[in-house]
Design a protein around this motif. Structure first.
Motif, mmCIF file in Angstrom:
data_model
loop_
_atom_site.group_PDB
_atom_site.id
_atom_site.type_symbol
_atom_site.label_atom_id
_atom_site.label_comp_id
_atom_site.label_asym_id
_atom_site.label_seq_id
_atom_site.Cartn_x
_atom_site.Cartn_y
_atom_site.Cartn_z
ATOM 1 N N PRO A 113 0.806 -1.219 0.000
ATOM 2 C CA PRO A 113 0.000 0.000 0.000
ATOM 3 C C PRO A 113 0.843 1.275 0.000
ATOM 4 C CG PRO A 113 0.151 -0.868 2.213
ATOM 5 C CD PRO A 113 0.883 -1.847 1.320
ATOM 6 N N VAL A 114 0.161 2.394 -0.107
ATOM 7 C CA VAL A 114 0.807 3.701 -0.097
ATOM 8 C C VAL A 114 0.118 4.604 0.923
ATOM 9 C CG1 VAL A 114 1.668 3.644 -2.461
ATOM 10 C CG2 VAL A 114 -0.668 4.408 -2.038
ATOM 11 N N TYR A 115 0.847 5.601 1.401
ATOM 12 C CA TYR A 115 0.255 6.610 2.284
ATOM 13 C C TYR A 115 0.689 7.983 1.773
ATOM 14 C CZ TYR A 115 4.913 6.782 4.449
ATOM 15 O OH TYR A 115 6.270 6.898 4.661
ATOM 16 N N PRO A 116 -0.105 9.036 1.983
ATOM 17 C CA PRO A 116 0.211 10.343 1.406
ATOM 18 C C PRO A 116 1.342 11.053 2.141
ATOM 19 C CG PRO A 116 -1.770 10.500 2.731
ATOM 20 C CD PRO A 116 -1.399 9.041 2.694
ATOM 21 N N ILE A 117 2.265 11.603 1.372
ATOM 22 C CA ILE A 117 3.318 12.431 1.962
ATOM 23 C C ILE A 117 2.744 13.761 2.426
ATOM 24 C CG2 ILE A 117 5.446 13.687 1.448
ATOM 25 C CD1 ILE A 117 6.136 11.479 -0.540
ATOM 26 N N ASN A 131 -5.928 1.899 -1.532
ATOM 27 C CA ASN A 131 -5.439 0.720 -0.825
ATOM 28 C C ASN A 131 -6.546 -0.322 -0.643
ATOM 29 O OD1 ASN A 131 -2.820 1.744 -0.544
ATOM 30 N ND2 ASN A 131 -3.334 2.809 1.353
ATOM 31 N N THR A 132 -7.761 0.153 -0.408
ATOM 32 C CA THR A 132 -8.896 -0.761 -0.292
ATOM 33 C C THR A 132 -9.122 -1.494 -1.612
ATOM 34 O OG1 THR A 132 -9.962 0.637 1.373
ATOM 35 C CG2 THR A 132 -11.368 -0.934 0.193
ATOM 36 N N PHE A 133 -9.005 -0.751 -2.702
ATOM 37 C CA PHE A 133 -9.146 -1.331 -4.036
ATOM 38 C C PHE A 133 -8.084 -2.403 -4.259
ATOM 39 C CE2 PHE A 133 -8.694 -0.851 -8.791
ATOM 40 C CZ PHE A 133 -9.955 -1.333 -9.107
ATOM 41 N N SER A 134 -6.859 -2.132 -3.822
ATOM 42 C CA SER A 134 -5.769 -3.112 -3.940
ATOM 43 C C SER A 134 -6.092 -4.381 -3.165
ATOM 44 C CB SER A 134 -4.462 -2.522 -3.418
ATOM 45 O OG SER A 134 -3.951 -1.545 -4.288
ATOM 46 N N ARG A 135 -6.557 -4.211 -1.946
ATOM 47 C CA ARG A 135 -6.861 -5.365 -1.099
ATOM 48 C C ARG A 135 -8.026 -6.185 -1.653
ATOM 49 N NH1 ARG A 135 -4.823 -1.648 2.776
ATOM 50 N NH2 ARG A 135 -3.321 -2.651 4.192
ATOM 51 N N ILE A 136 -9.068 -5.504 -2.126
ATOM 52 C CA ILE A 136 -10.219 -6.217 -2.682
ATOM 53 C C ILE A 136 -9.795 -7.067 -3.882
ATOM 54 C CG2 ILE A 136 -12.398 -5.919 -3.946
ATOM 55 C CD1 ILE A 136 -12.946 -3.492 -2.166
ATOM 56 N N GLY A 137 -9.006 -6.469 -4.761
ATOM 57 C CA GLY A 137 -8.537 -7.202 -5.931
ATOM 58 C C GLY A 137 -7.684 -8.393 -5.559
ATOM 59 N N TYR A 138 -6.805 -8.199 -4.587
ATOM 60 C CA TYR A 138 -5.894 -9.270 -4.200
ATOM 61 C C TYR A 138 -6.626 -10.424 -3.516
ATOM 62 C CZ TYR A 138 -2.284 -11.830 -1.707
ATOM 63 O OH TYR A 138 -1.491 -12.827 -1.203
ATOM 64 N N TYR A 139 -7.422 -10.097 -2.517
ATOM 65 C CA TYR A 139 -8.062 -11.160 -1.742
ATOM 66 C C TYR A 139 -9.198 -11.838 -2.499
ATOM 67 C CZ TYR A 139 -5.241 -9.720 2.203
ATOM 68 O OH TYR A 139 -4.176 -9.434 3.020
ATOM 69 N N THR A 142 -9.239 -11.445 -8.260
ATOM 70 C CA THR A 142 -9.827 -11.033 -9.532
ATOM 71 C C THR A 142 -8.896 -10.138 -10.335
ATOM 72 O OG1 THR A 142 -10.947 -9.216 -8.381
ATOM 73 C CG2 THR A 142 -12.209 -11.258 -8.735
ATOM 74 N N PHE A 143 -8.057 -9.349 -9.640
ATOM 75 C CA PHE A 143 -7.077 -8.499 -10.313
ATOM 76 C C PHE A 143 -6.018 -8.101 -9.297
ATOM 77 C CE2 PHE A 143 -10.288 -5.716 -8.556
ATOM 78 C CZ PHE A 143 -9.554 -4.697 -7.968
ATOM 79 N N TYR A 144 -4.887 -7.619 -9.807
ATOM 80 C CA TYR A 144 -3.802 -7.183 -8.934
ATOM 81 C C TYR A 144 -3.505 -5.717 -9.238
ATOM 82 C CZ TYR A 144 -3.275 -12.160 -8.168
ATOM 83 O OH TYR A 144 -3.510 -13.471 -7.854
ATOM 84 N N TYR A 145 -3.940 -4.843 -8.336
ATOM 85 C CA TYR A 145 -3.754 -3.403 -8.517
ATOM 86 C C TYR A 145 -2.368 -3.026 -7.992
ATOM 87 C CZ TYR A 145 -4.844 1.602 -8.361
ATOM 88 O OH TYR A 145 -4.839 2.964 -8.535
ATOM 89 N N THR A 146 -1.363 -3.415 -8.752
ATOM 90 C CA THR A 146 0.017 -3.159 -8.351
ATOM 91 C C THR A 146 0.440 -1.770 -8.820
ATOM 92 O OG1 THR A 146 0.913 -4.107 -10.392
ATOM 93 C CG2 THR A 146 0.526 -5.603 -8.570
ATOM 94 N N LEU A 147 1.143 -1.065 -7.965
ATOM 95 C CA LEU A 147 1.617 0.277 -8.294
ATOM 96 C C LEU A 147 3.118 0.240 -8.543
ATOM 97 C CD1 LEU A 147 -0.329 2.341 -5.596
ATOM 98 C CD2 LEU A 147 -0.930 2.025 -8.007
ATOM 99 N N GLY A 148 3.540 0.915 -9.603
ATOM 100 C CA GLY A 148 4.960 0.940 -9.932
ATOM 101 C C GLY A 148 5.811 1.592 -8.865
ATOM 102 N N CYS A 149 5.189 2.364 -7.965
ATOM 103 C CA CYS A 149 5.948 3.040 -6.911
ATOM 104 C C CYS A 149 6.249 2.125 -5.730
ATOM 105 C CB CYS A 149 5.188 4.265 -6.414
ATOM 106 S SG CYS A 149 3.651 3.866 -5.549
ATOM 107 N N ASN A 150 5.623 0.944 -5.696
ATOM 108 C CA ASN A 150 5.810 0.062 -4.550
ATOM 109 C C ASN A 150 5.601 -1.390 -4.967
ATOM 110 O OD1 ASN A 150 6.209 -0.868 -1.942
ATOM 111 N ND2 ASN A 150 4.132 -0.363 -1.242
ATOM 112 N N THR A 151 6.504 -1.882 -5.770
ATOM 113 C CA THR A 151 6.406 -3.272 -6.213
ATOM 114 C C THR A 151 7.804 -3.858 -6.396
ATOM 115 O OG1 THR A 151 5.278 -4.724 -7.809
ATOM 116 C CG2 THR A 151 6.363 -2.780 -8.687
ATOM 117 N N ALA A 152 7.873 -5.182 -6.405
ATOM 118 C CA ALA A 152 9.163 -5.858 -6.589
ATOM 119 C C ALA A 152 8.925 -7.171 -7.333
ATOM 120 C CB ALA A 152 9.829 -6.114 -5.240
ATOM 121 N N PHE A 153 9.965 -7.616 -8.050
ATOM 122 C CA PHE A 153 9.872 -8.816 -8.882
ATOM 123 C C PHE A 153 11.120 -9.668 -8.724
ATOM 124 C CE2 PHE A 153 8.405 -5.033 -11.140
ATOM 125 C CZ PHE A 153 7.089 -5.345 -11.482
ATOM 126 N N ARG A 154 10.982 -10.941 -9.076
ATOM 127 C CA ARG A 154 12.179 -11.718 -9.370
ATOM 128 C C ARG A 154 12.589 -11.356 -10.797
ATOM 129 N NH1 ARG A 154 13.288 -15.212 -5.320
ATOM 130 N NH2 ARG A 154 11.493 -15.998 -4.138
#
Length: 234
Positions: A113-117, A131-139, A142-154
């Motif tokens: 998730p993200v929080y406002p500066i 963040n709620t939208f991210s959690r709903i999609g994940y759990y 149905t979709f993964y609302y991933t943000l480029g500002c806070n993600t990581a990959f192999r």
């Protein structure tokens, strides 16, 4: 090693605080590298970045997704983390990423998730909804609302999936659909990032969201709106 990739464009007002936060992580500096991929800034972004980053260079691929792809190809790490130049990373951010990947070899993508500066109830409410939208999609899976500002990959999975599409909006959502076929995607609520609300303050929250949805619905690119490479007042 973990490689942190940051795309930039005319970010001299923000890049220092982002990079300083990355140099004050809870793991040794030798265990991660910082890569800044610039989109042709006309200000002092690159000069400032060179004070903190291990690599600073100009992108050769198109758009923000292309900048991140260029950064991945230049990275030494097996794990790639991405963020934005106007974000602030908490001290335990990289450690949390390292621990999550070490704990599950099936994991190919991680996001949080993200929080406002910036202060303000409106900013907090806007990101609460995101963040709620991210959690709903994940759990709901149905979709993964991933943000480029806070993600990581192999890195291997990222390359196998073909990397980011070089589009104006929705690239961080679209790549998760492809990575989902290669392994496990996880949302970690403890993996938080300070997110700048300057776009929404300057251009309006509803208008910015409308433009994003319009571009994504149009396949990621449109001549009607420009979602990236905008000039900000500060």
């Amino acid at each position: 090693m973990i490689s942190v990739v940051i795309p930039t464009f005319n970010e001299e007002e923000n890049i220092a605080q982002c990079l300083v936060s990355l140099t004050h992580q809870t793991i040794p500096r030798t265990e991660y590298e910082i890569i800044v991929v610039d989109g042709g800034s006309k200000d002092n972004t690159c000069e400032i970045a060179r004070k903190y980053a291990d690599k600073v260079f100009t992108q050769t691929s198109r758009k923000v997704g292309g900048a991140r792809n260029d950064g991945v190809m230049a990275a030494r790490g097996d794990i790639i983390a991405t963020t934005d130049a106007d974000c602030i990373l908490p001290p335990g951010w990289i450690k949390r990423i390292a621990d999550d990947f070490a704990a599950d070899p099936r994991l190919v993508q991680l996001y949080g998730p993200v929080y406002p500066i910036e202060e303000g109830l409106r900013n907090k409410f806007s990101l609460f909804l995101a963040n709620t939208f991210s959690r709903i999609g994940y759990y709901s899976r149905t979709f993964y609302y991933t943000l480029g500002c806070n993600t990581a990959f192999r890195k291997g999975a990222f390359i196998k999936a073909g990397g980011y599409r070089c589009i104006d909006a929705g690239d961080d959502l679209e790549i998760a659909m492809r990575l989902n076929d290669l392994g496990k995607i996880t949302f970690d609520g403890r993996l938080k990032v300070g997110f700048s609300m300057r776009r929404y303050q300057q251009f309006g929250t509803l208008q910015s969201l409308y433009e994003w949805v319009y571009i994504v619905a149009d396949g990621g690119e449109t001549d009607k709106y420009s979602y990236t490479r905008k000039d900000y007042k500060g």
